[in-house]
Design a protein around this motif. Structure first.
Motif, PDB file in Angstrom:
ATOM      1  N   TRP A  44       0.843  -1.206   0.000  1.00  0.00           N
ATOM      2  CA  TRP A  44       0.000   0.000   0.000  1.00  0.00           C
ATOM      3  C   TRP A  44       0.873   1.249   0.000  1.00  0.00           C
ATOM      4  CZ3 TRP A  44      -4.867  -0.041   3.614  1.00  0.00           C
ATOM      5  CH2 TRP A  44      -5.689  -1.117   3.263  1.00  0.00           C
ATOM      6  N   THR A  45       0.376   2.328  -0.638  1.00  0.00           N
ATOM      7  CA  THR A  45       1.100   3.600  -0.543  1.00  0.00           C
ATOM      8  C   THR A  45       0.831   4.179   0.845  1.00  0.00           C
ATOM      9  OG1 THR A  45      -0.774   4.909  -1.284  1.00  0.00           O
ATOM     10  CG2 THR A  45       0.728   4.105  -3.004  1.00  0.00           C
ATOM     11  N   GLN A  46       1.682   5.112   1.242  1.00  0.00           N
ATOM     12  CA  GLN A  46       1.510   5.726   2.563  1.00  0.00           C
ATOM     13  C   GLN A  46       0.171   6.471   2.621  1.00  0.00           C
ATOM     14  OE1 GLN A  46       3.714   4.522   4.565  1.00  0.00           O
ATOM     15  NE2 GLN A  46       2.695   5.459   6.292  1.00  0.00           N
TER      16      GLN A  46
END
Ligand SMILES: Nc1ncnc2c1ncn2[C@@H]1O[C@H](COP(=O)(O)OP(=O)(O)OP(=O)(O)O)[C@@H](O)[C@H]1O
Length: 271
Positions: free
Chosen positions: A69-71
């Motif tokens: 997942w992206t931040q």
């Protein structure tokens, strides 16, 4: 939302701090994490937040491994209240709280009028409107702690991870913050994991308690099953009595009372 840890091992480089922890927390649950100083609670939180590399195991949100997942994707779901710290950045309190909206902005986006309104609402919720225009580096440790909680609320996460959020707060603010979090959990189904050094907070507010002992053993369960006199003695090396009491409104309460030596001062005076 469901946050699931499967055999999570974490630490720093090759140094292992926590070994093979597994548990699940759902929306609407309040998991209080207890453990002595230095046992690895913050390390575990930093690993869940992906600030530290997972040594082994998996962390899943609603069944999805969050490793990729992206931040920003993560921050839309999960908010974090770190231990109150002294920042070297002299931002205005309102701006610090508005930073909680970052996950909802575009890459170059600055907070909109609505974002600032949400930040102000979080500030009002914690009754710190008087600090709005103060400089974050010039307020007290307890006030900074309230600002960090407001920042996490402005993020409007589905899940909140809180690292000793009440440690610097005065007695009234501790109760107000705990009551507020419990209300949010009941009303909006927020899920919370919180570390605390207060077994009474865990007994009073936790829907589940997890405890890490000095030898790295991990227990999770109903607060009254985990927080026993023997656990407290083994963990903190002090005598504590656990009392059952009926409060004025008729509810049952379980409380821990340390067995202080009542004649401590008289003995000292005599000696
Ligand atoms: N950056 C780091 N590099 C190496 N070891 C670290 C680092 N930060 C912390 N540690 C070690 O990891 C262990 C766990 O620390 P951690 O801060 O997770 O404990 P904690 O349970 O949150 O403690 P406390 O209740 O005092 O906040 C400690 O022995 C600590 O010395």
């Amino acid at each position: 939302m469901q946050l699931k840890l499967e055999n999570v091992q974490c630490g720093y480089g090759n140094k292992k701090i926590i070994e093979a922890i597994s548990f699940t927390v759902e929306s609407g649950e309040f998991l209080c994490l207890l453990g002595p100083n230095g046992v690895g609670k913050t390390t575990l939180f930093k690993t869940i937040l992906r600030l530290l590399k997972l040594q082994s195991g998996r962390i899943l949100i609603d069944g999805e491994n969050i490793a990729k997942w992206t931040q920003q994707e993560f921050a839309k779901k999960v908010g974090y209240v770190p231990q109150a710290h002294a920042s070297s950045f002299a931002f205005r309190v309102l701006d610090v709280v508005a930073m909680g909206r970052a996950a909802h902005l575009g890459i170059w986006g600055s907070p909109s009028k609505m974002d600032l309104e949400i930040a102000e609402e979080a500030i009002d919720t914690l009754s710190i409107g008087y600090l709005k225009n103060s400089i974050y580096t010039e307020i007290s440790g307890g006030e900074r702690q309230l600002v960090l909680i407001a920042r996490a609320l402005a993020q409007k996460p589905e899940f909140l991870i809180m690292d000793e959020p009440t440690s610097n707060l005065d007695y009234g603010n501790q109760i107000r913050v705990m009551d507020y979090i419990a209300t949010m959990i009941k009303k909006s189904g927020l899920g919370v994991i919180m570390t605390t050094h207060s077994p009474n907070h865990a007994l009073q507010y936790g829907s589940k308690v997890a405890a890490i002992s000095r030898n790295g053993q991990f227990y999770i369960g109903e607060p009254r099953d985990v927080i026993t006199a023997s656990y407290l003695k083994e963990t903190y090396h002090v005598q504590i009595e656990i009392l059952q009491s009926v409060l004025q409104d008729g509810t049952q309460a379980t409380i821990c009372v340390p067995l202080a030596k009542q004649d401590f001062w008289s003995k000292i005076t005599k000696e």
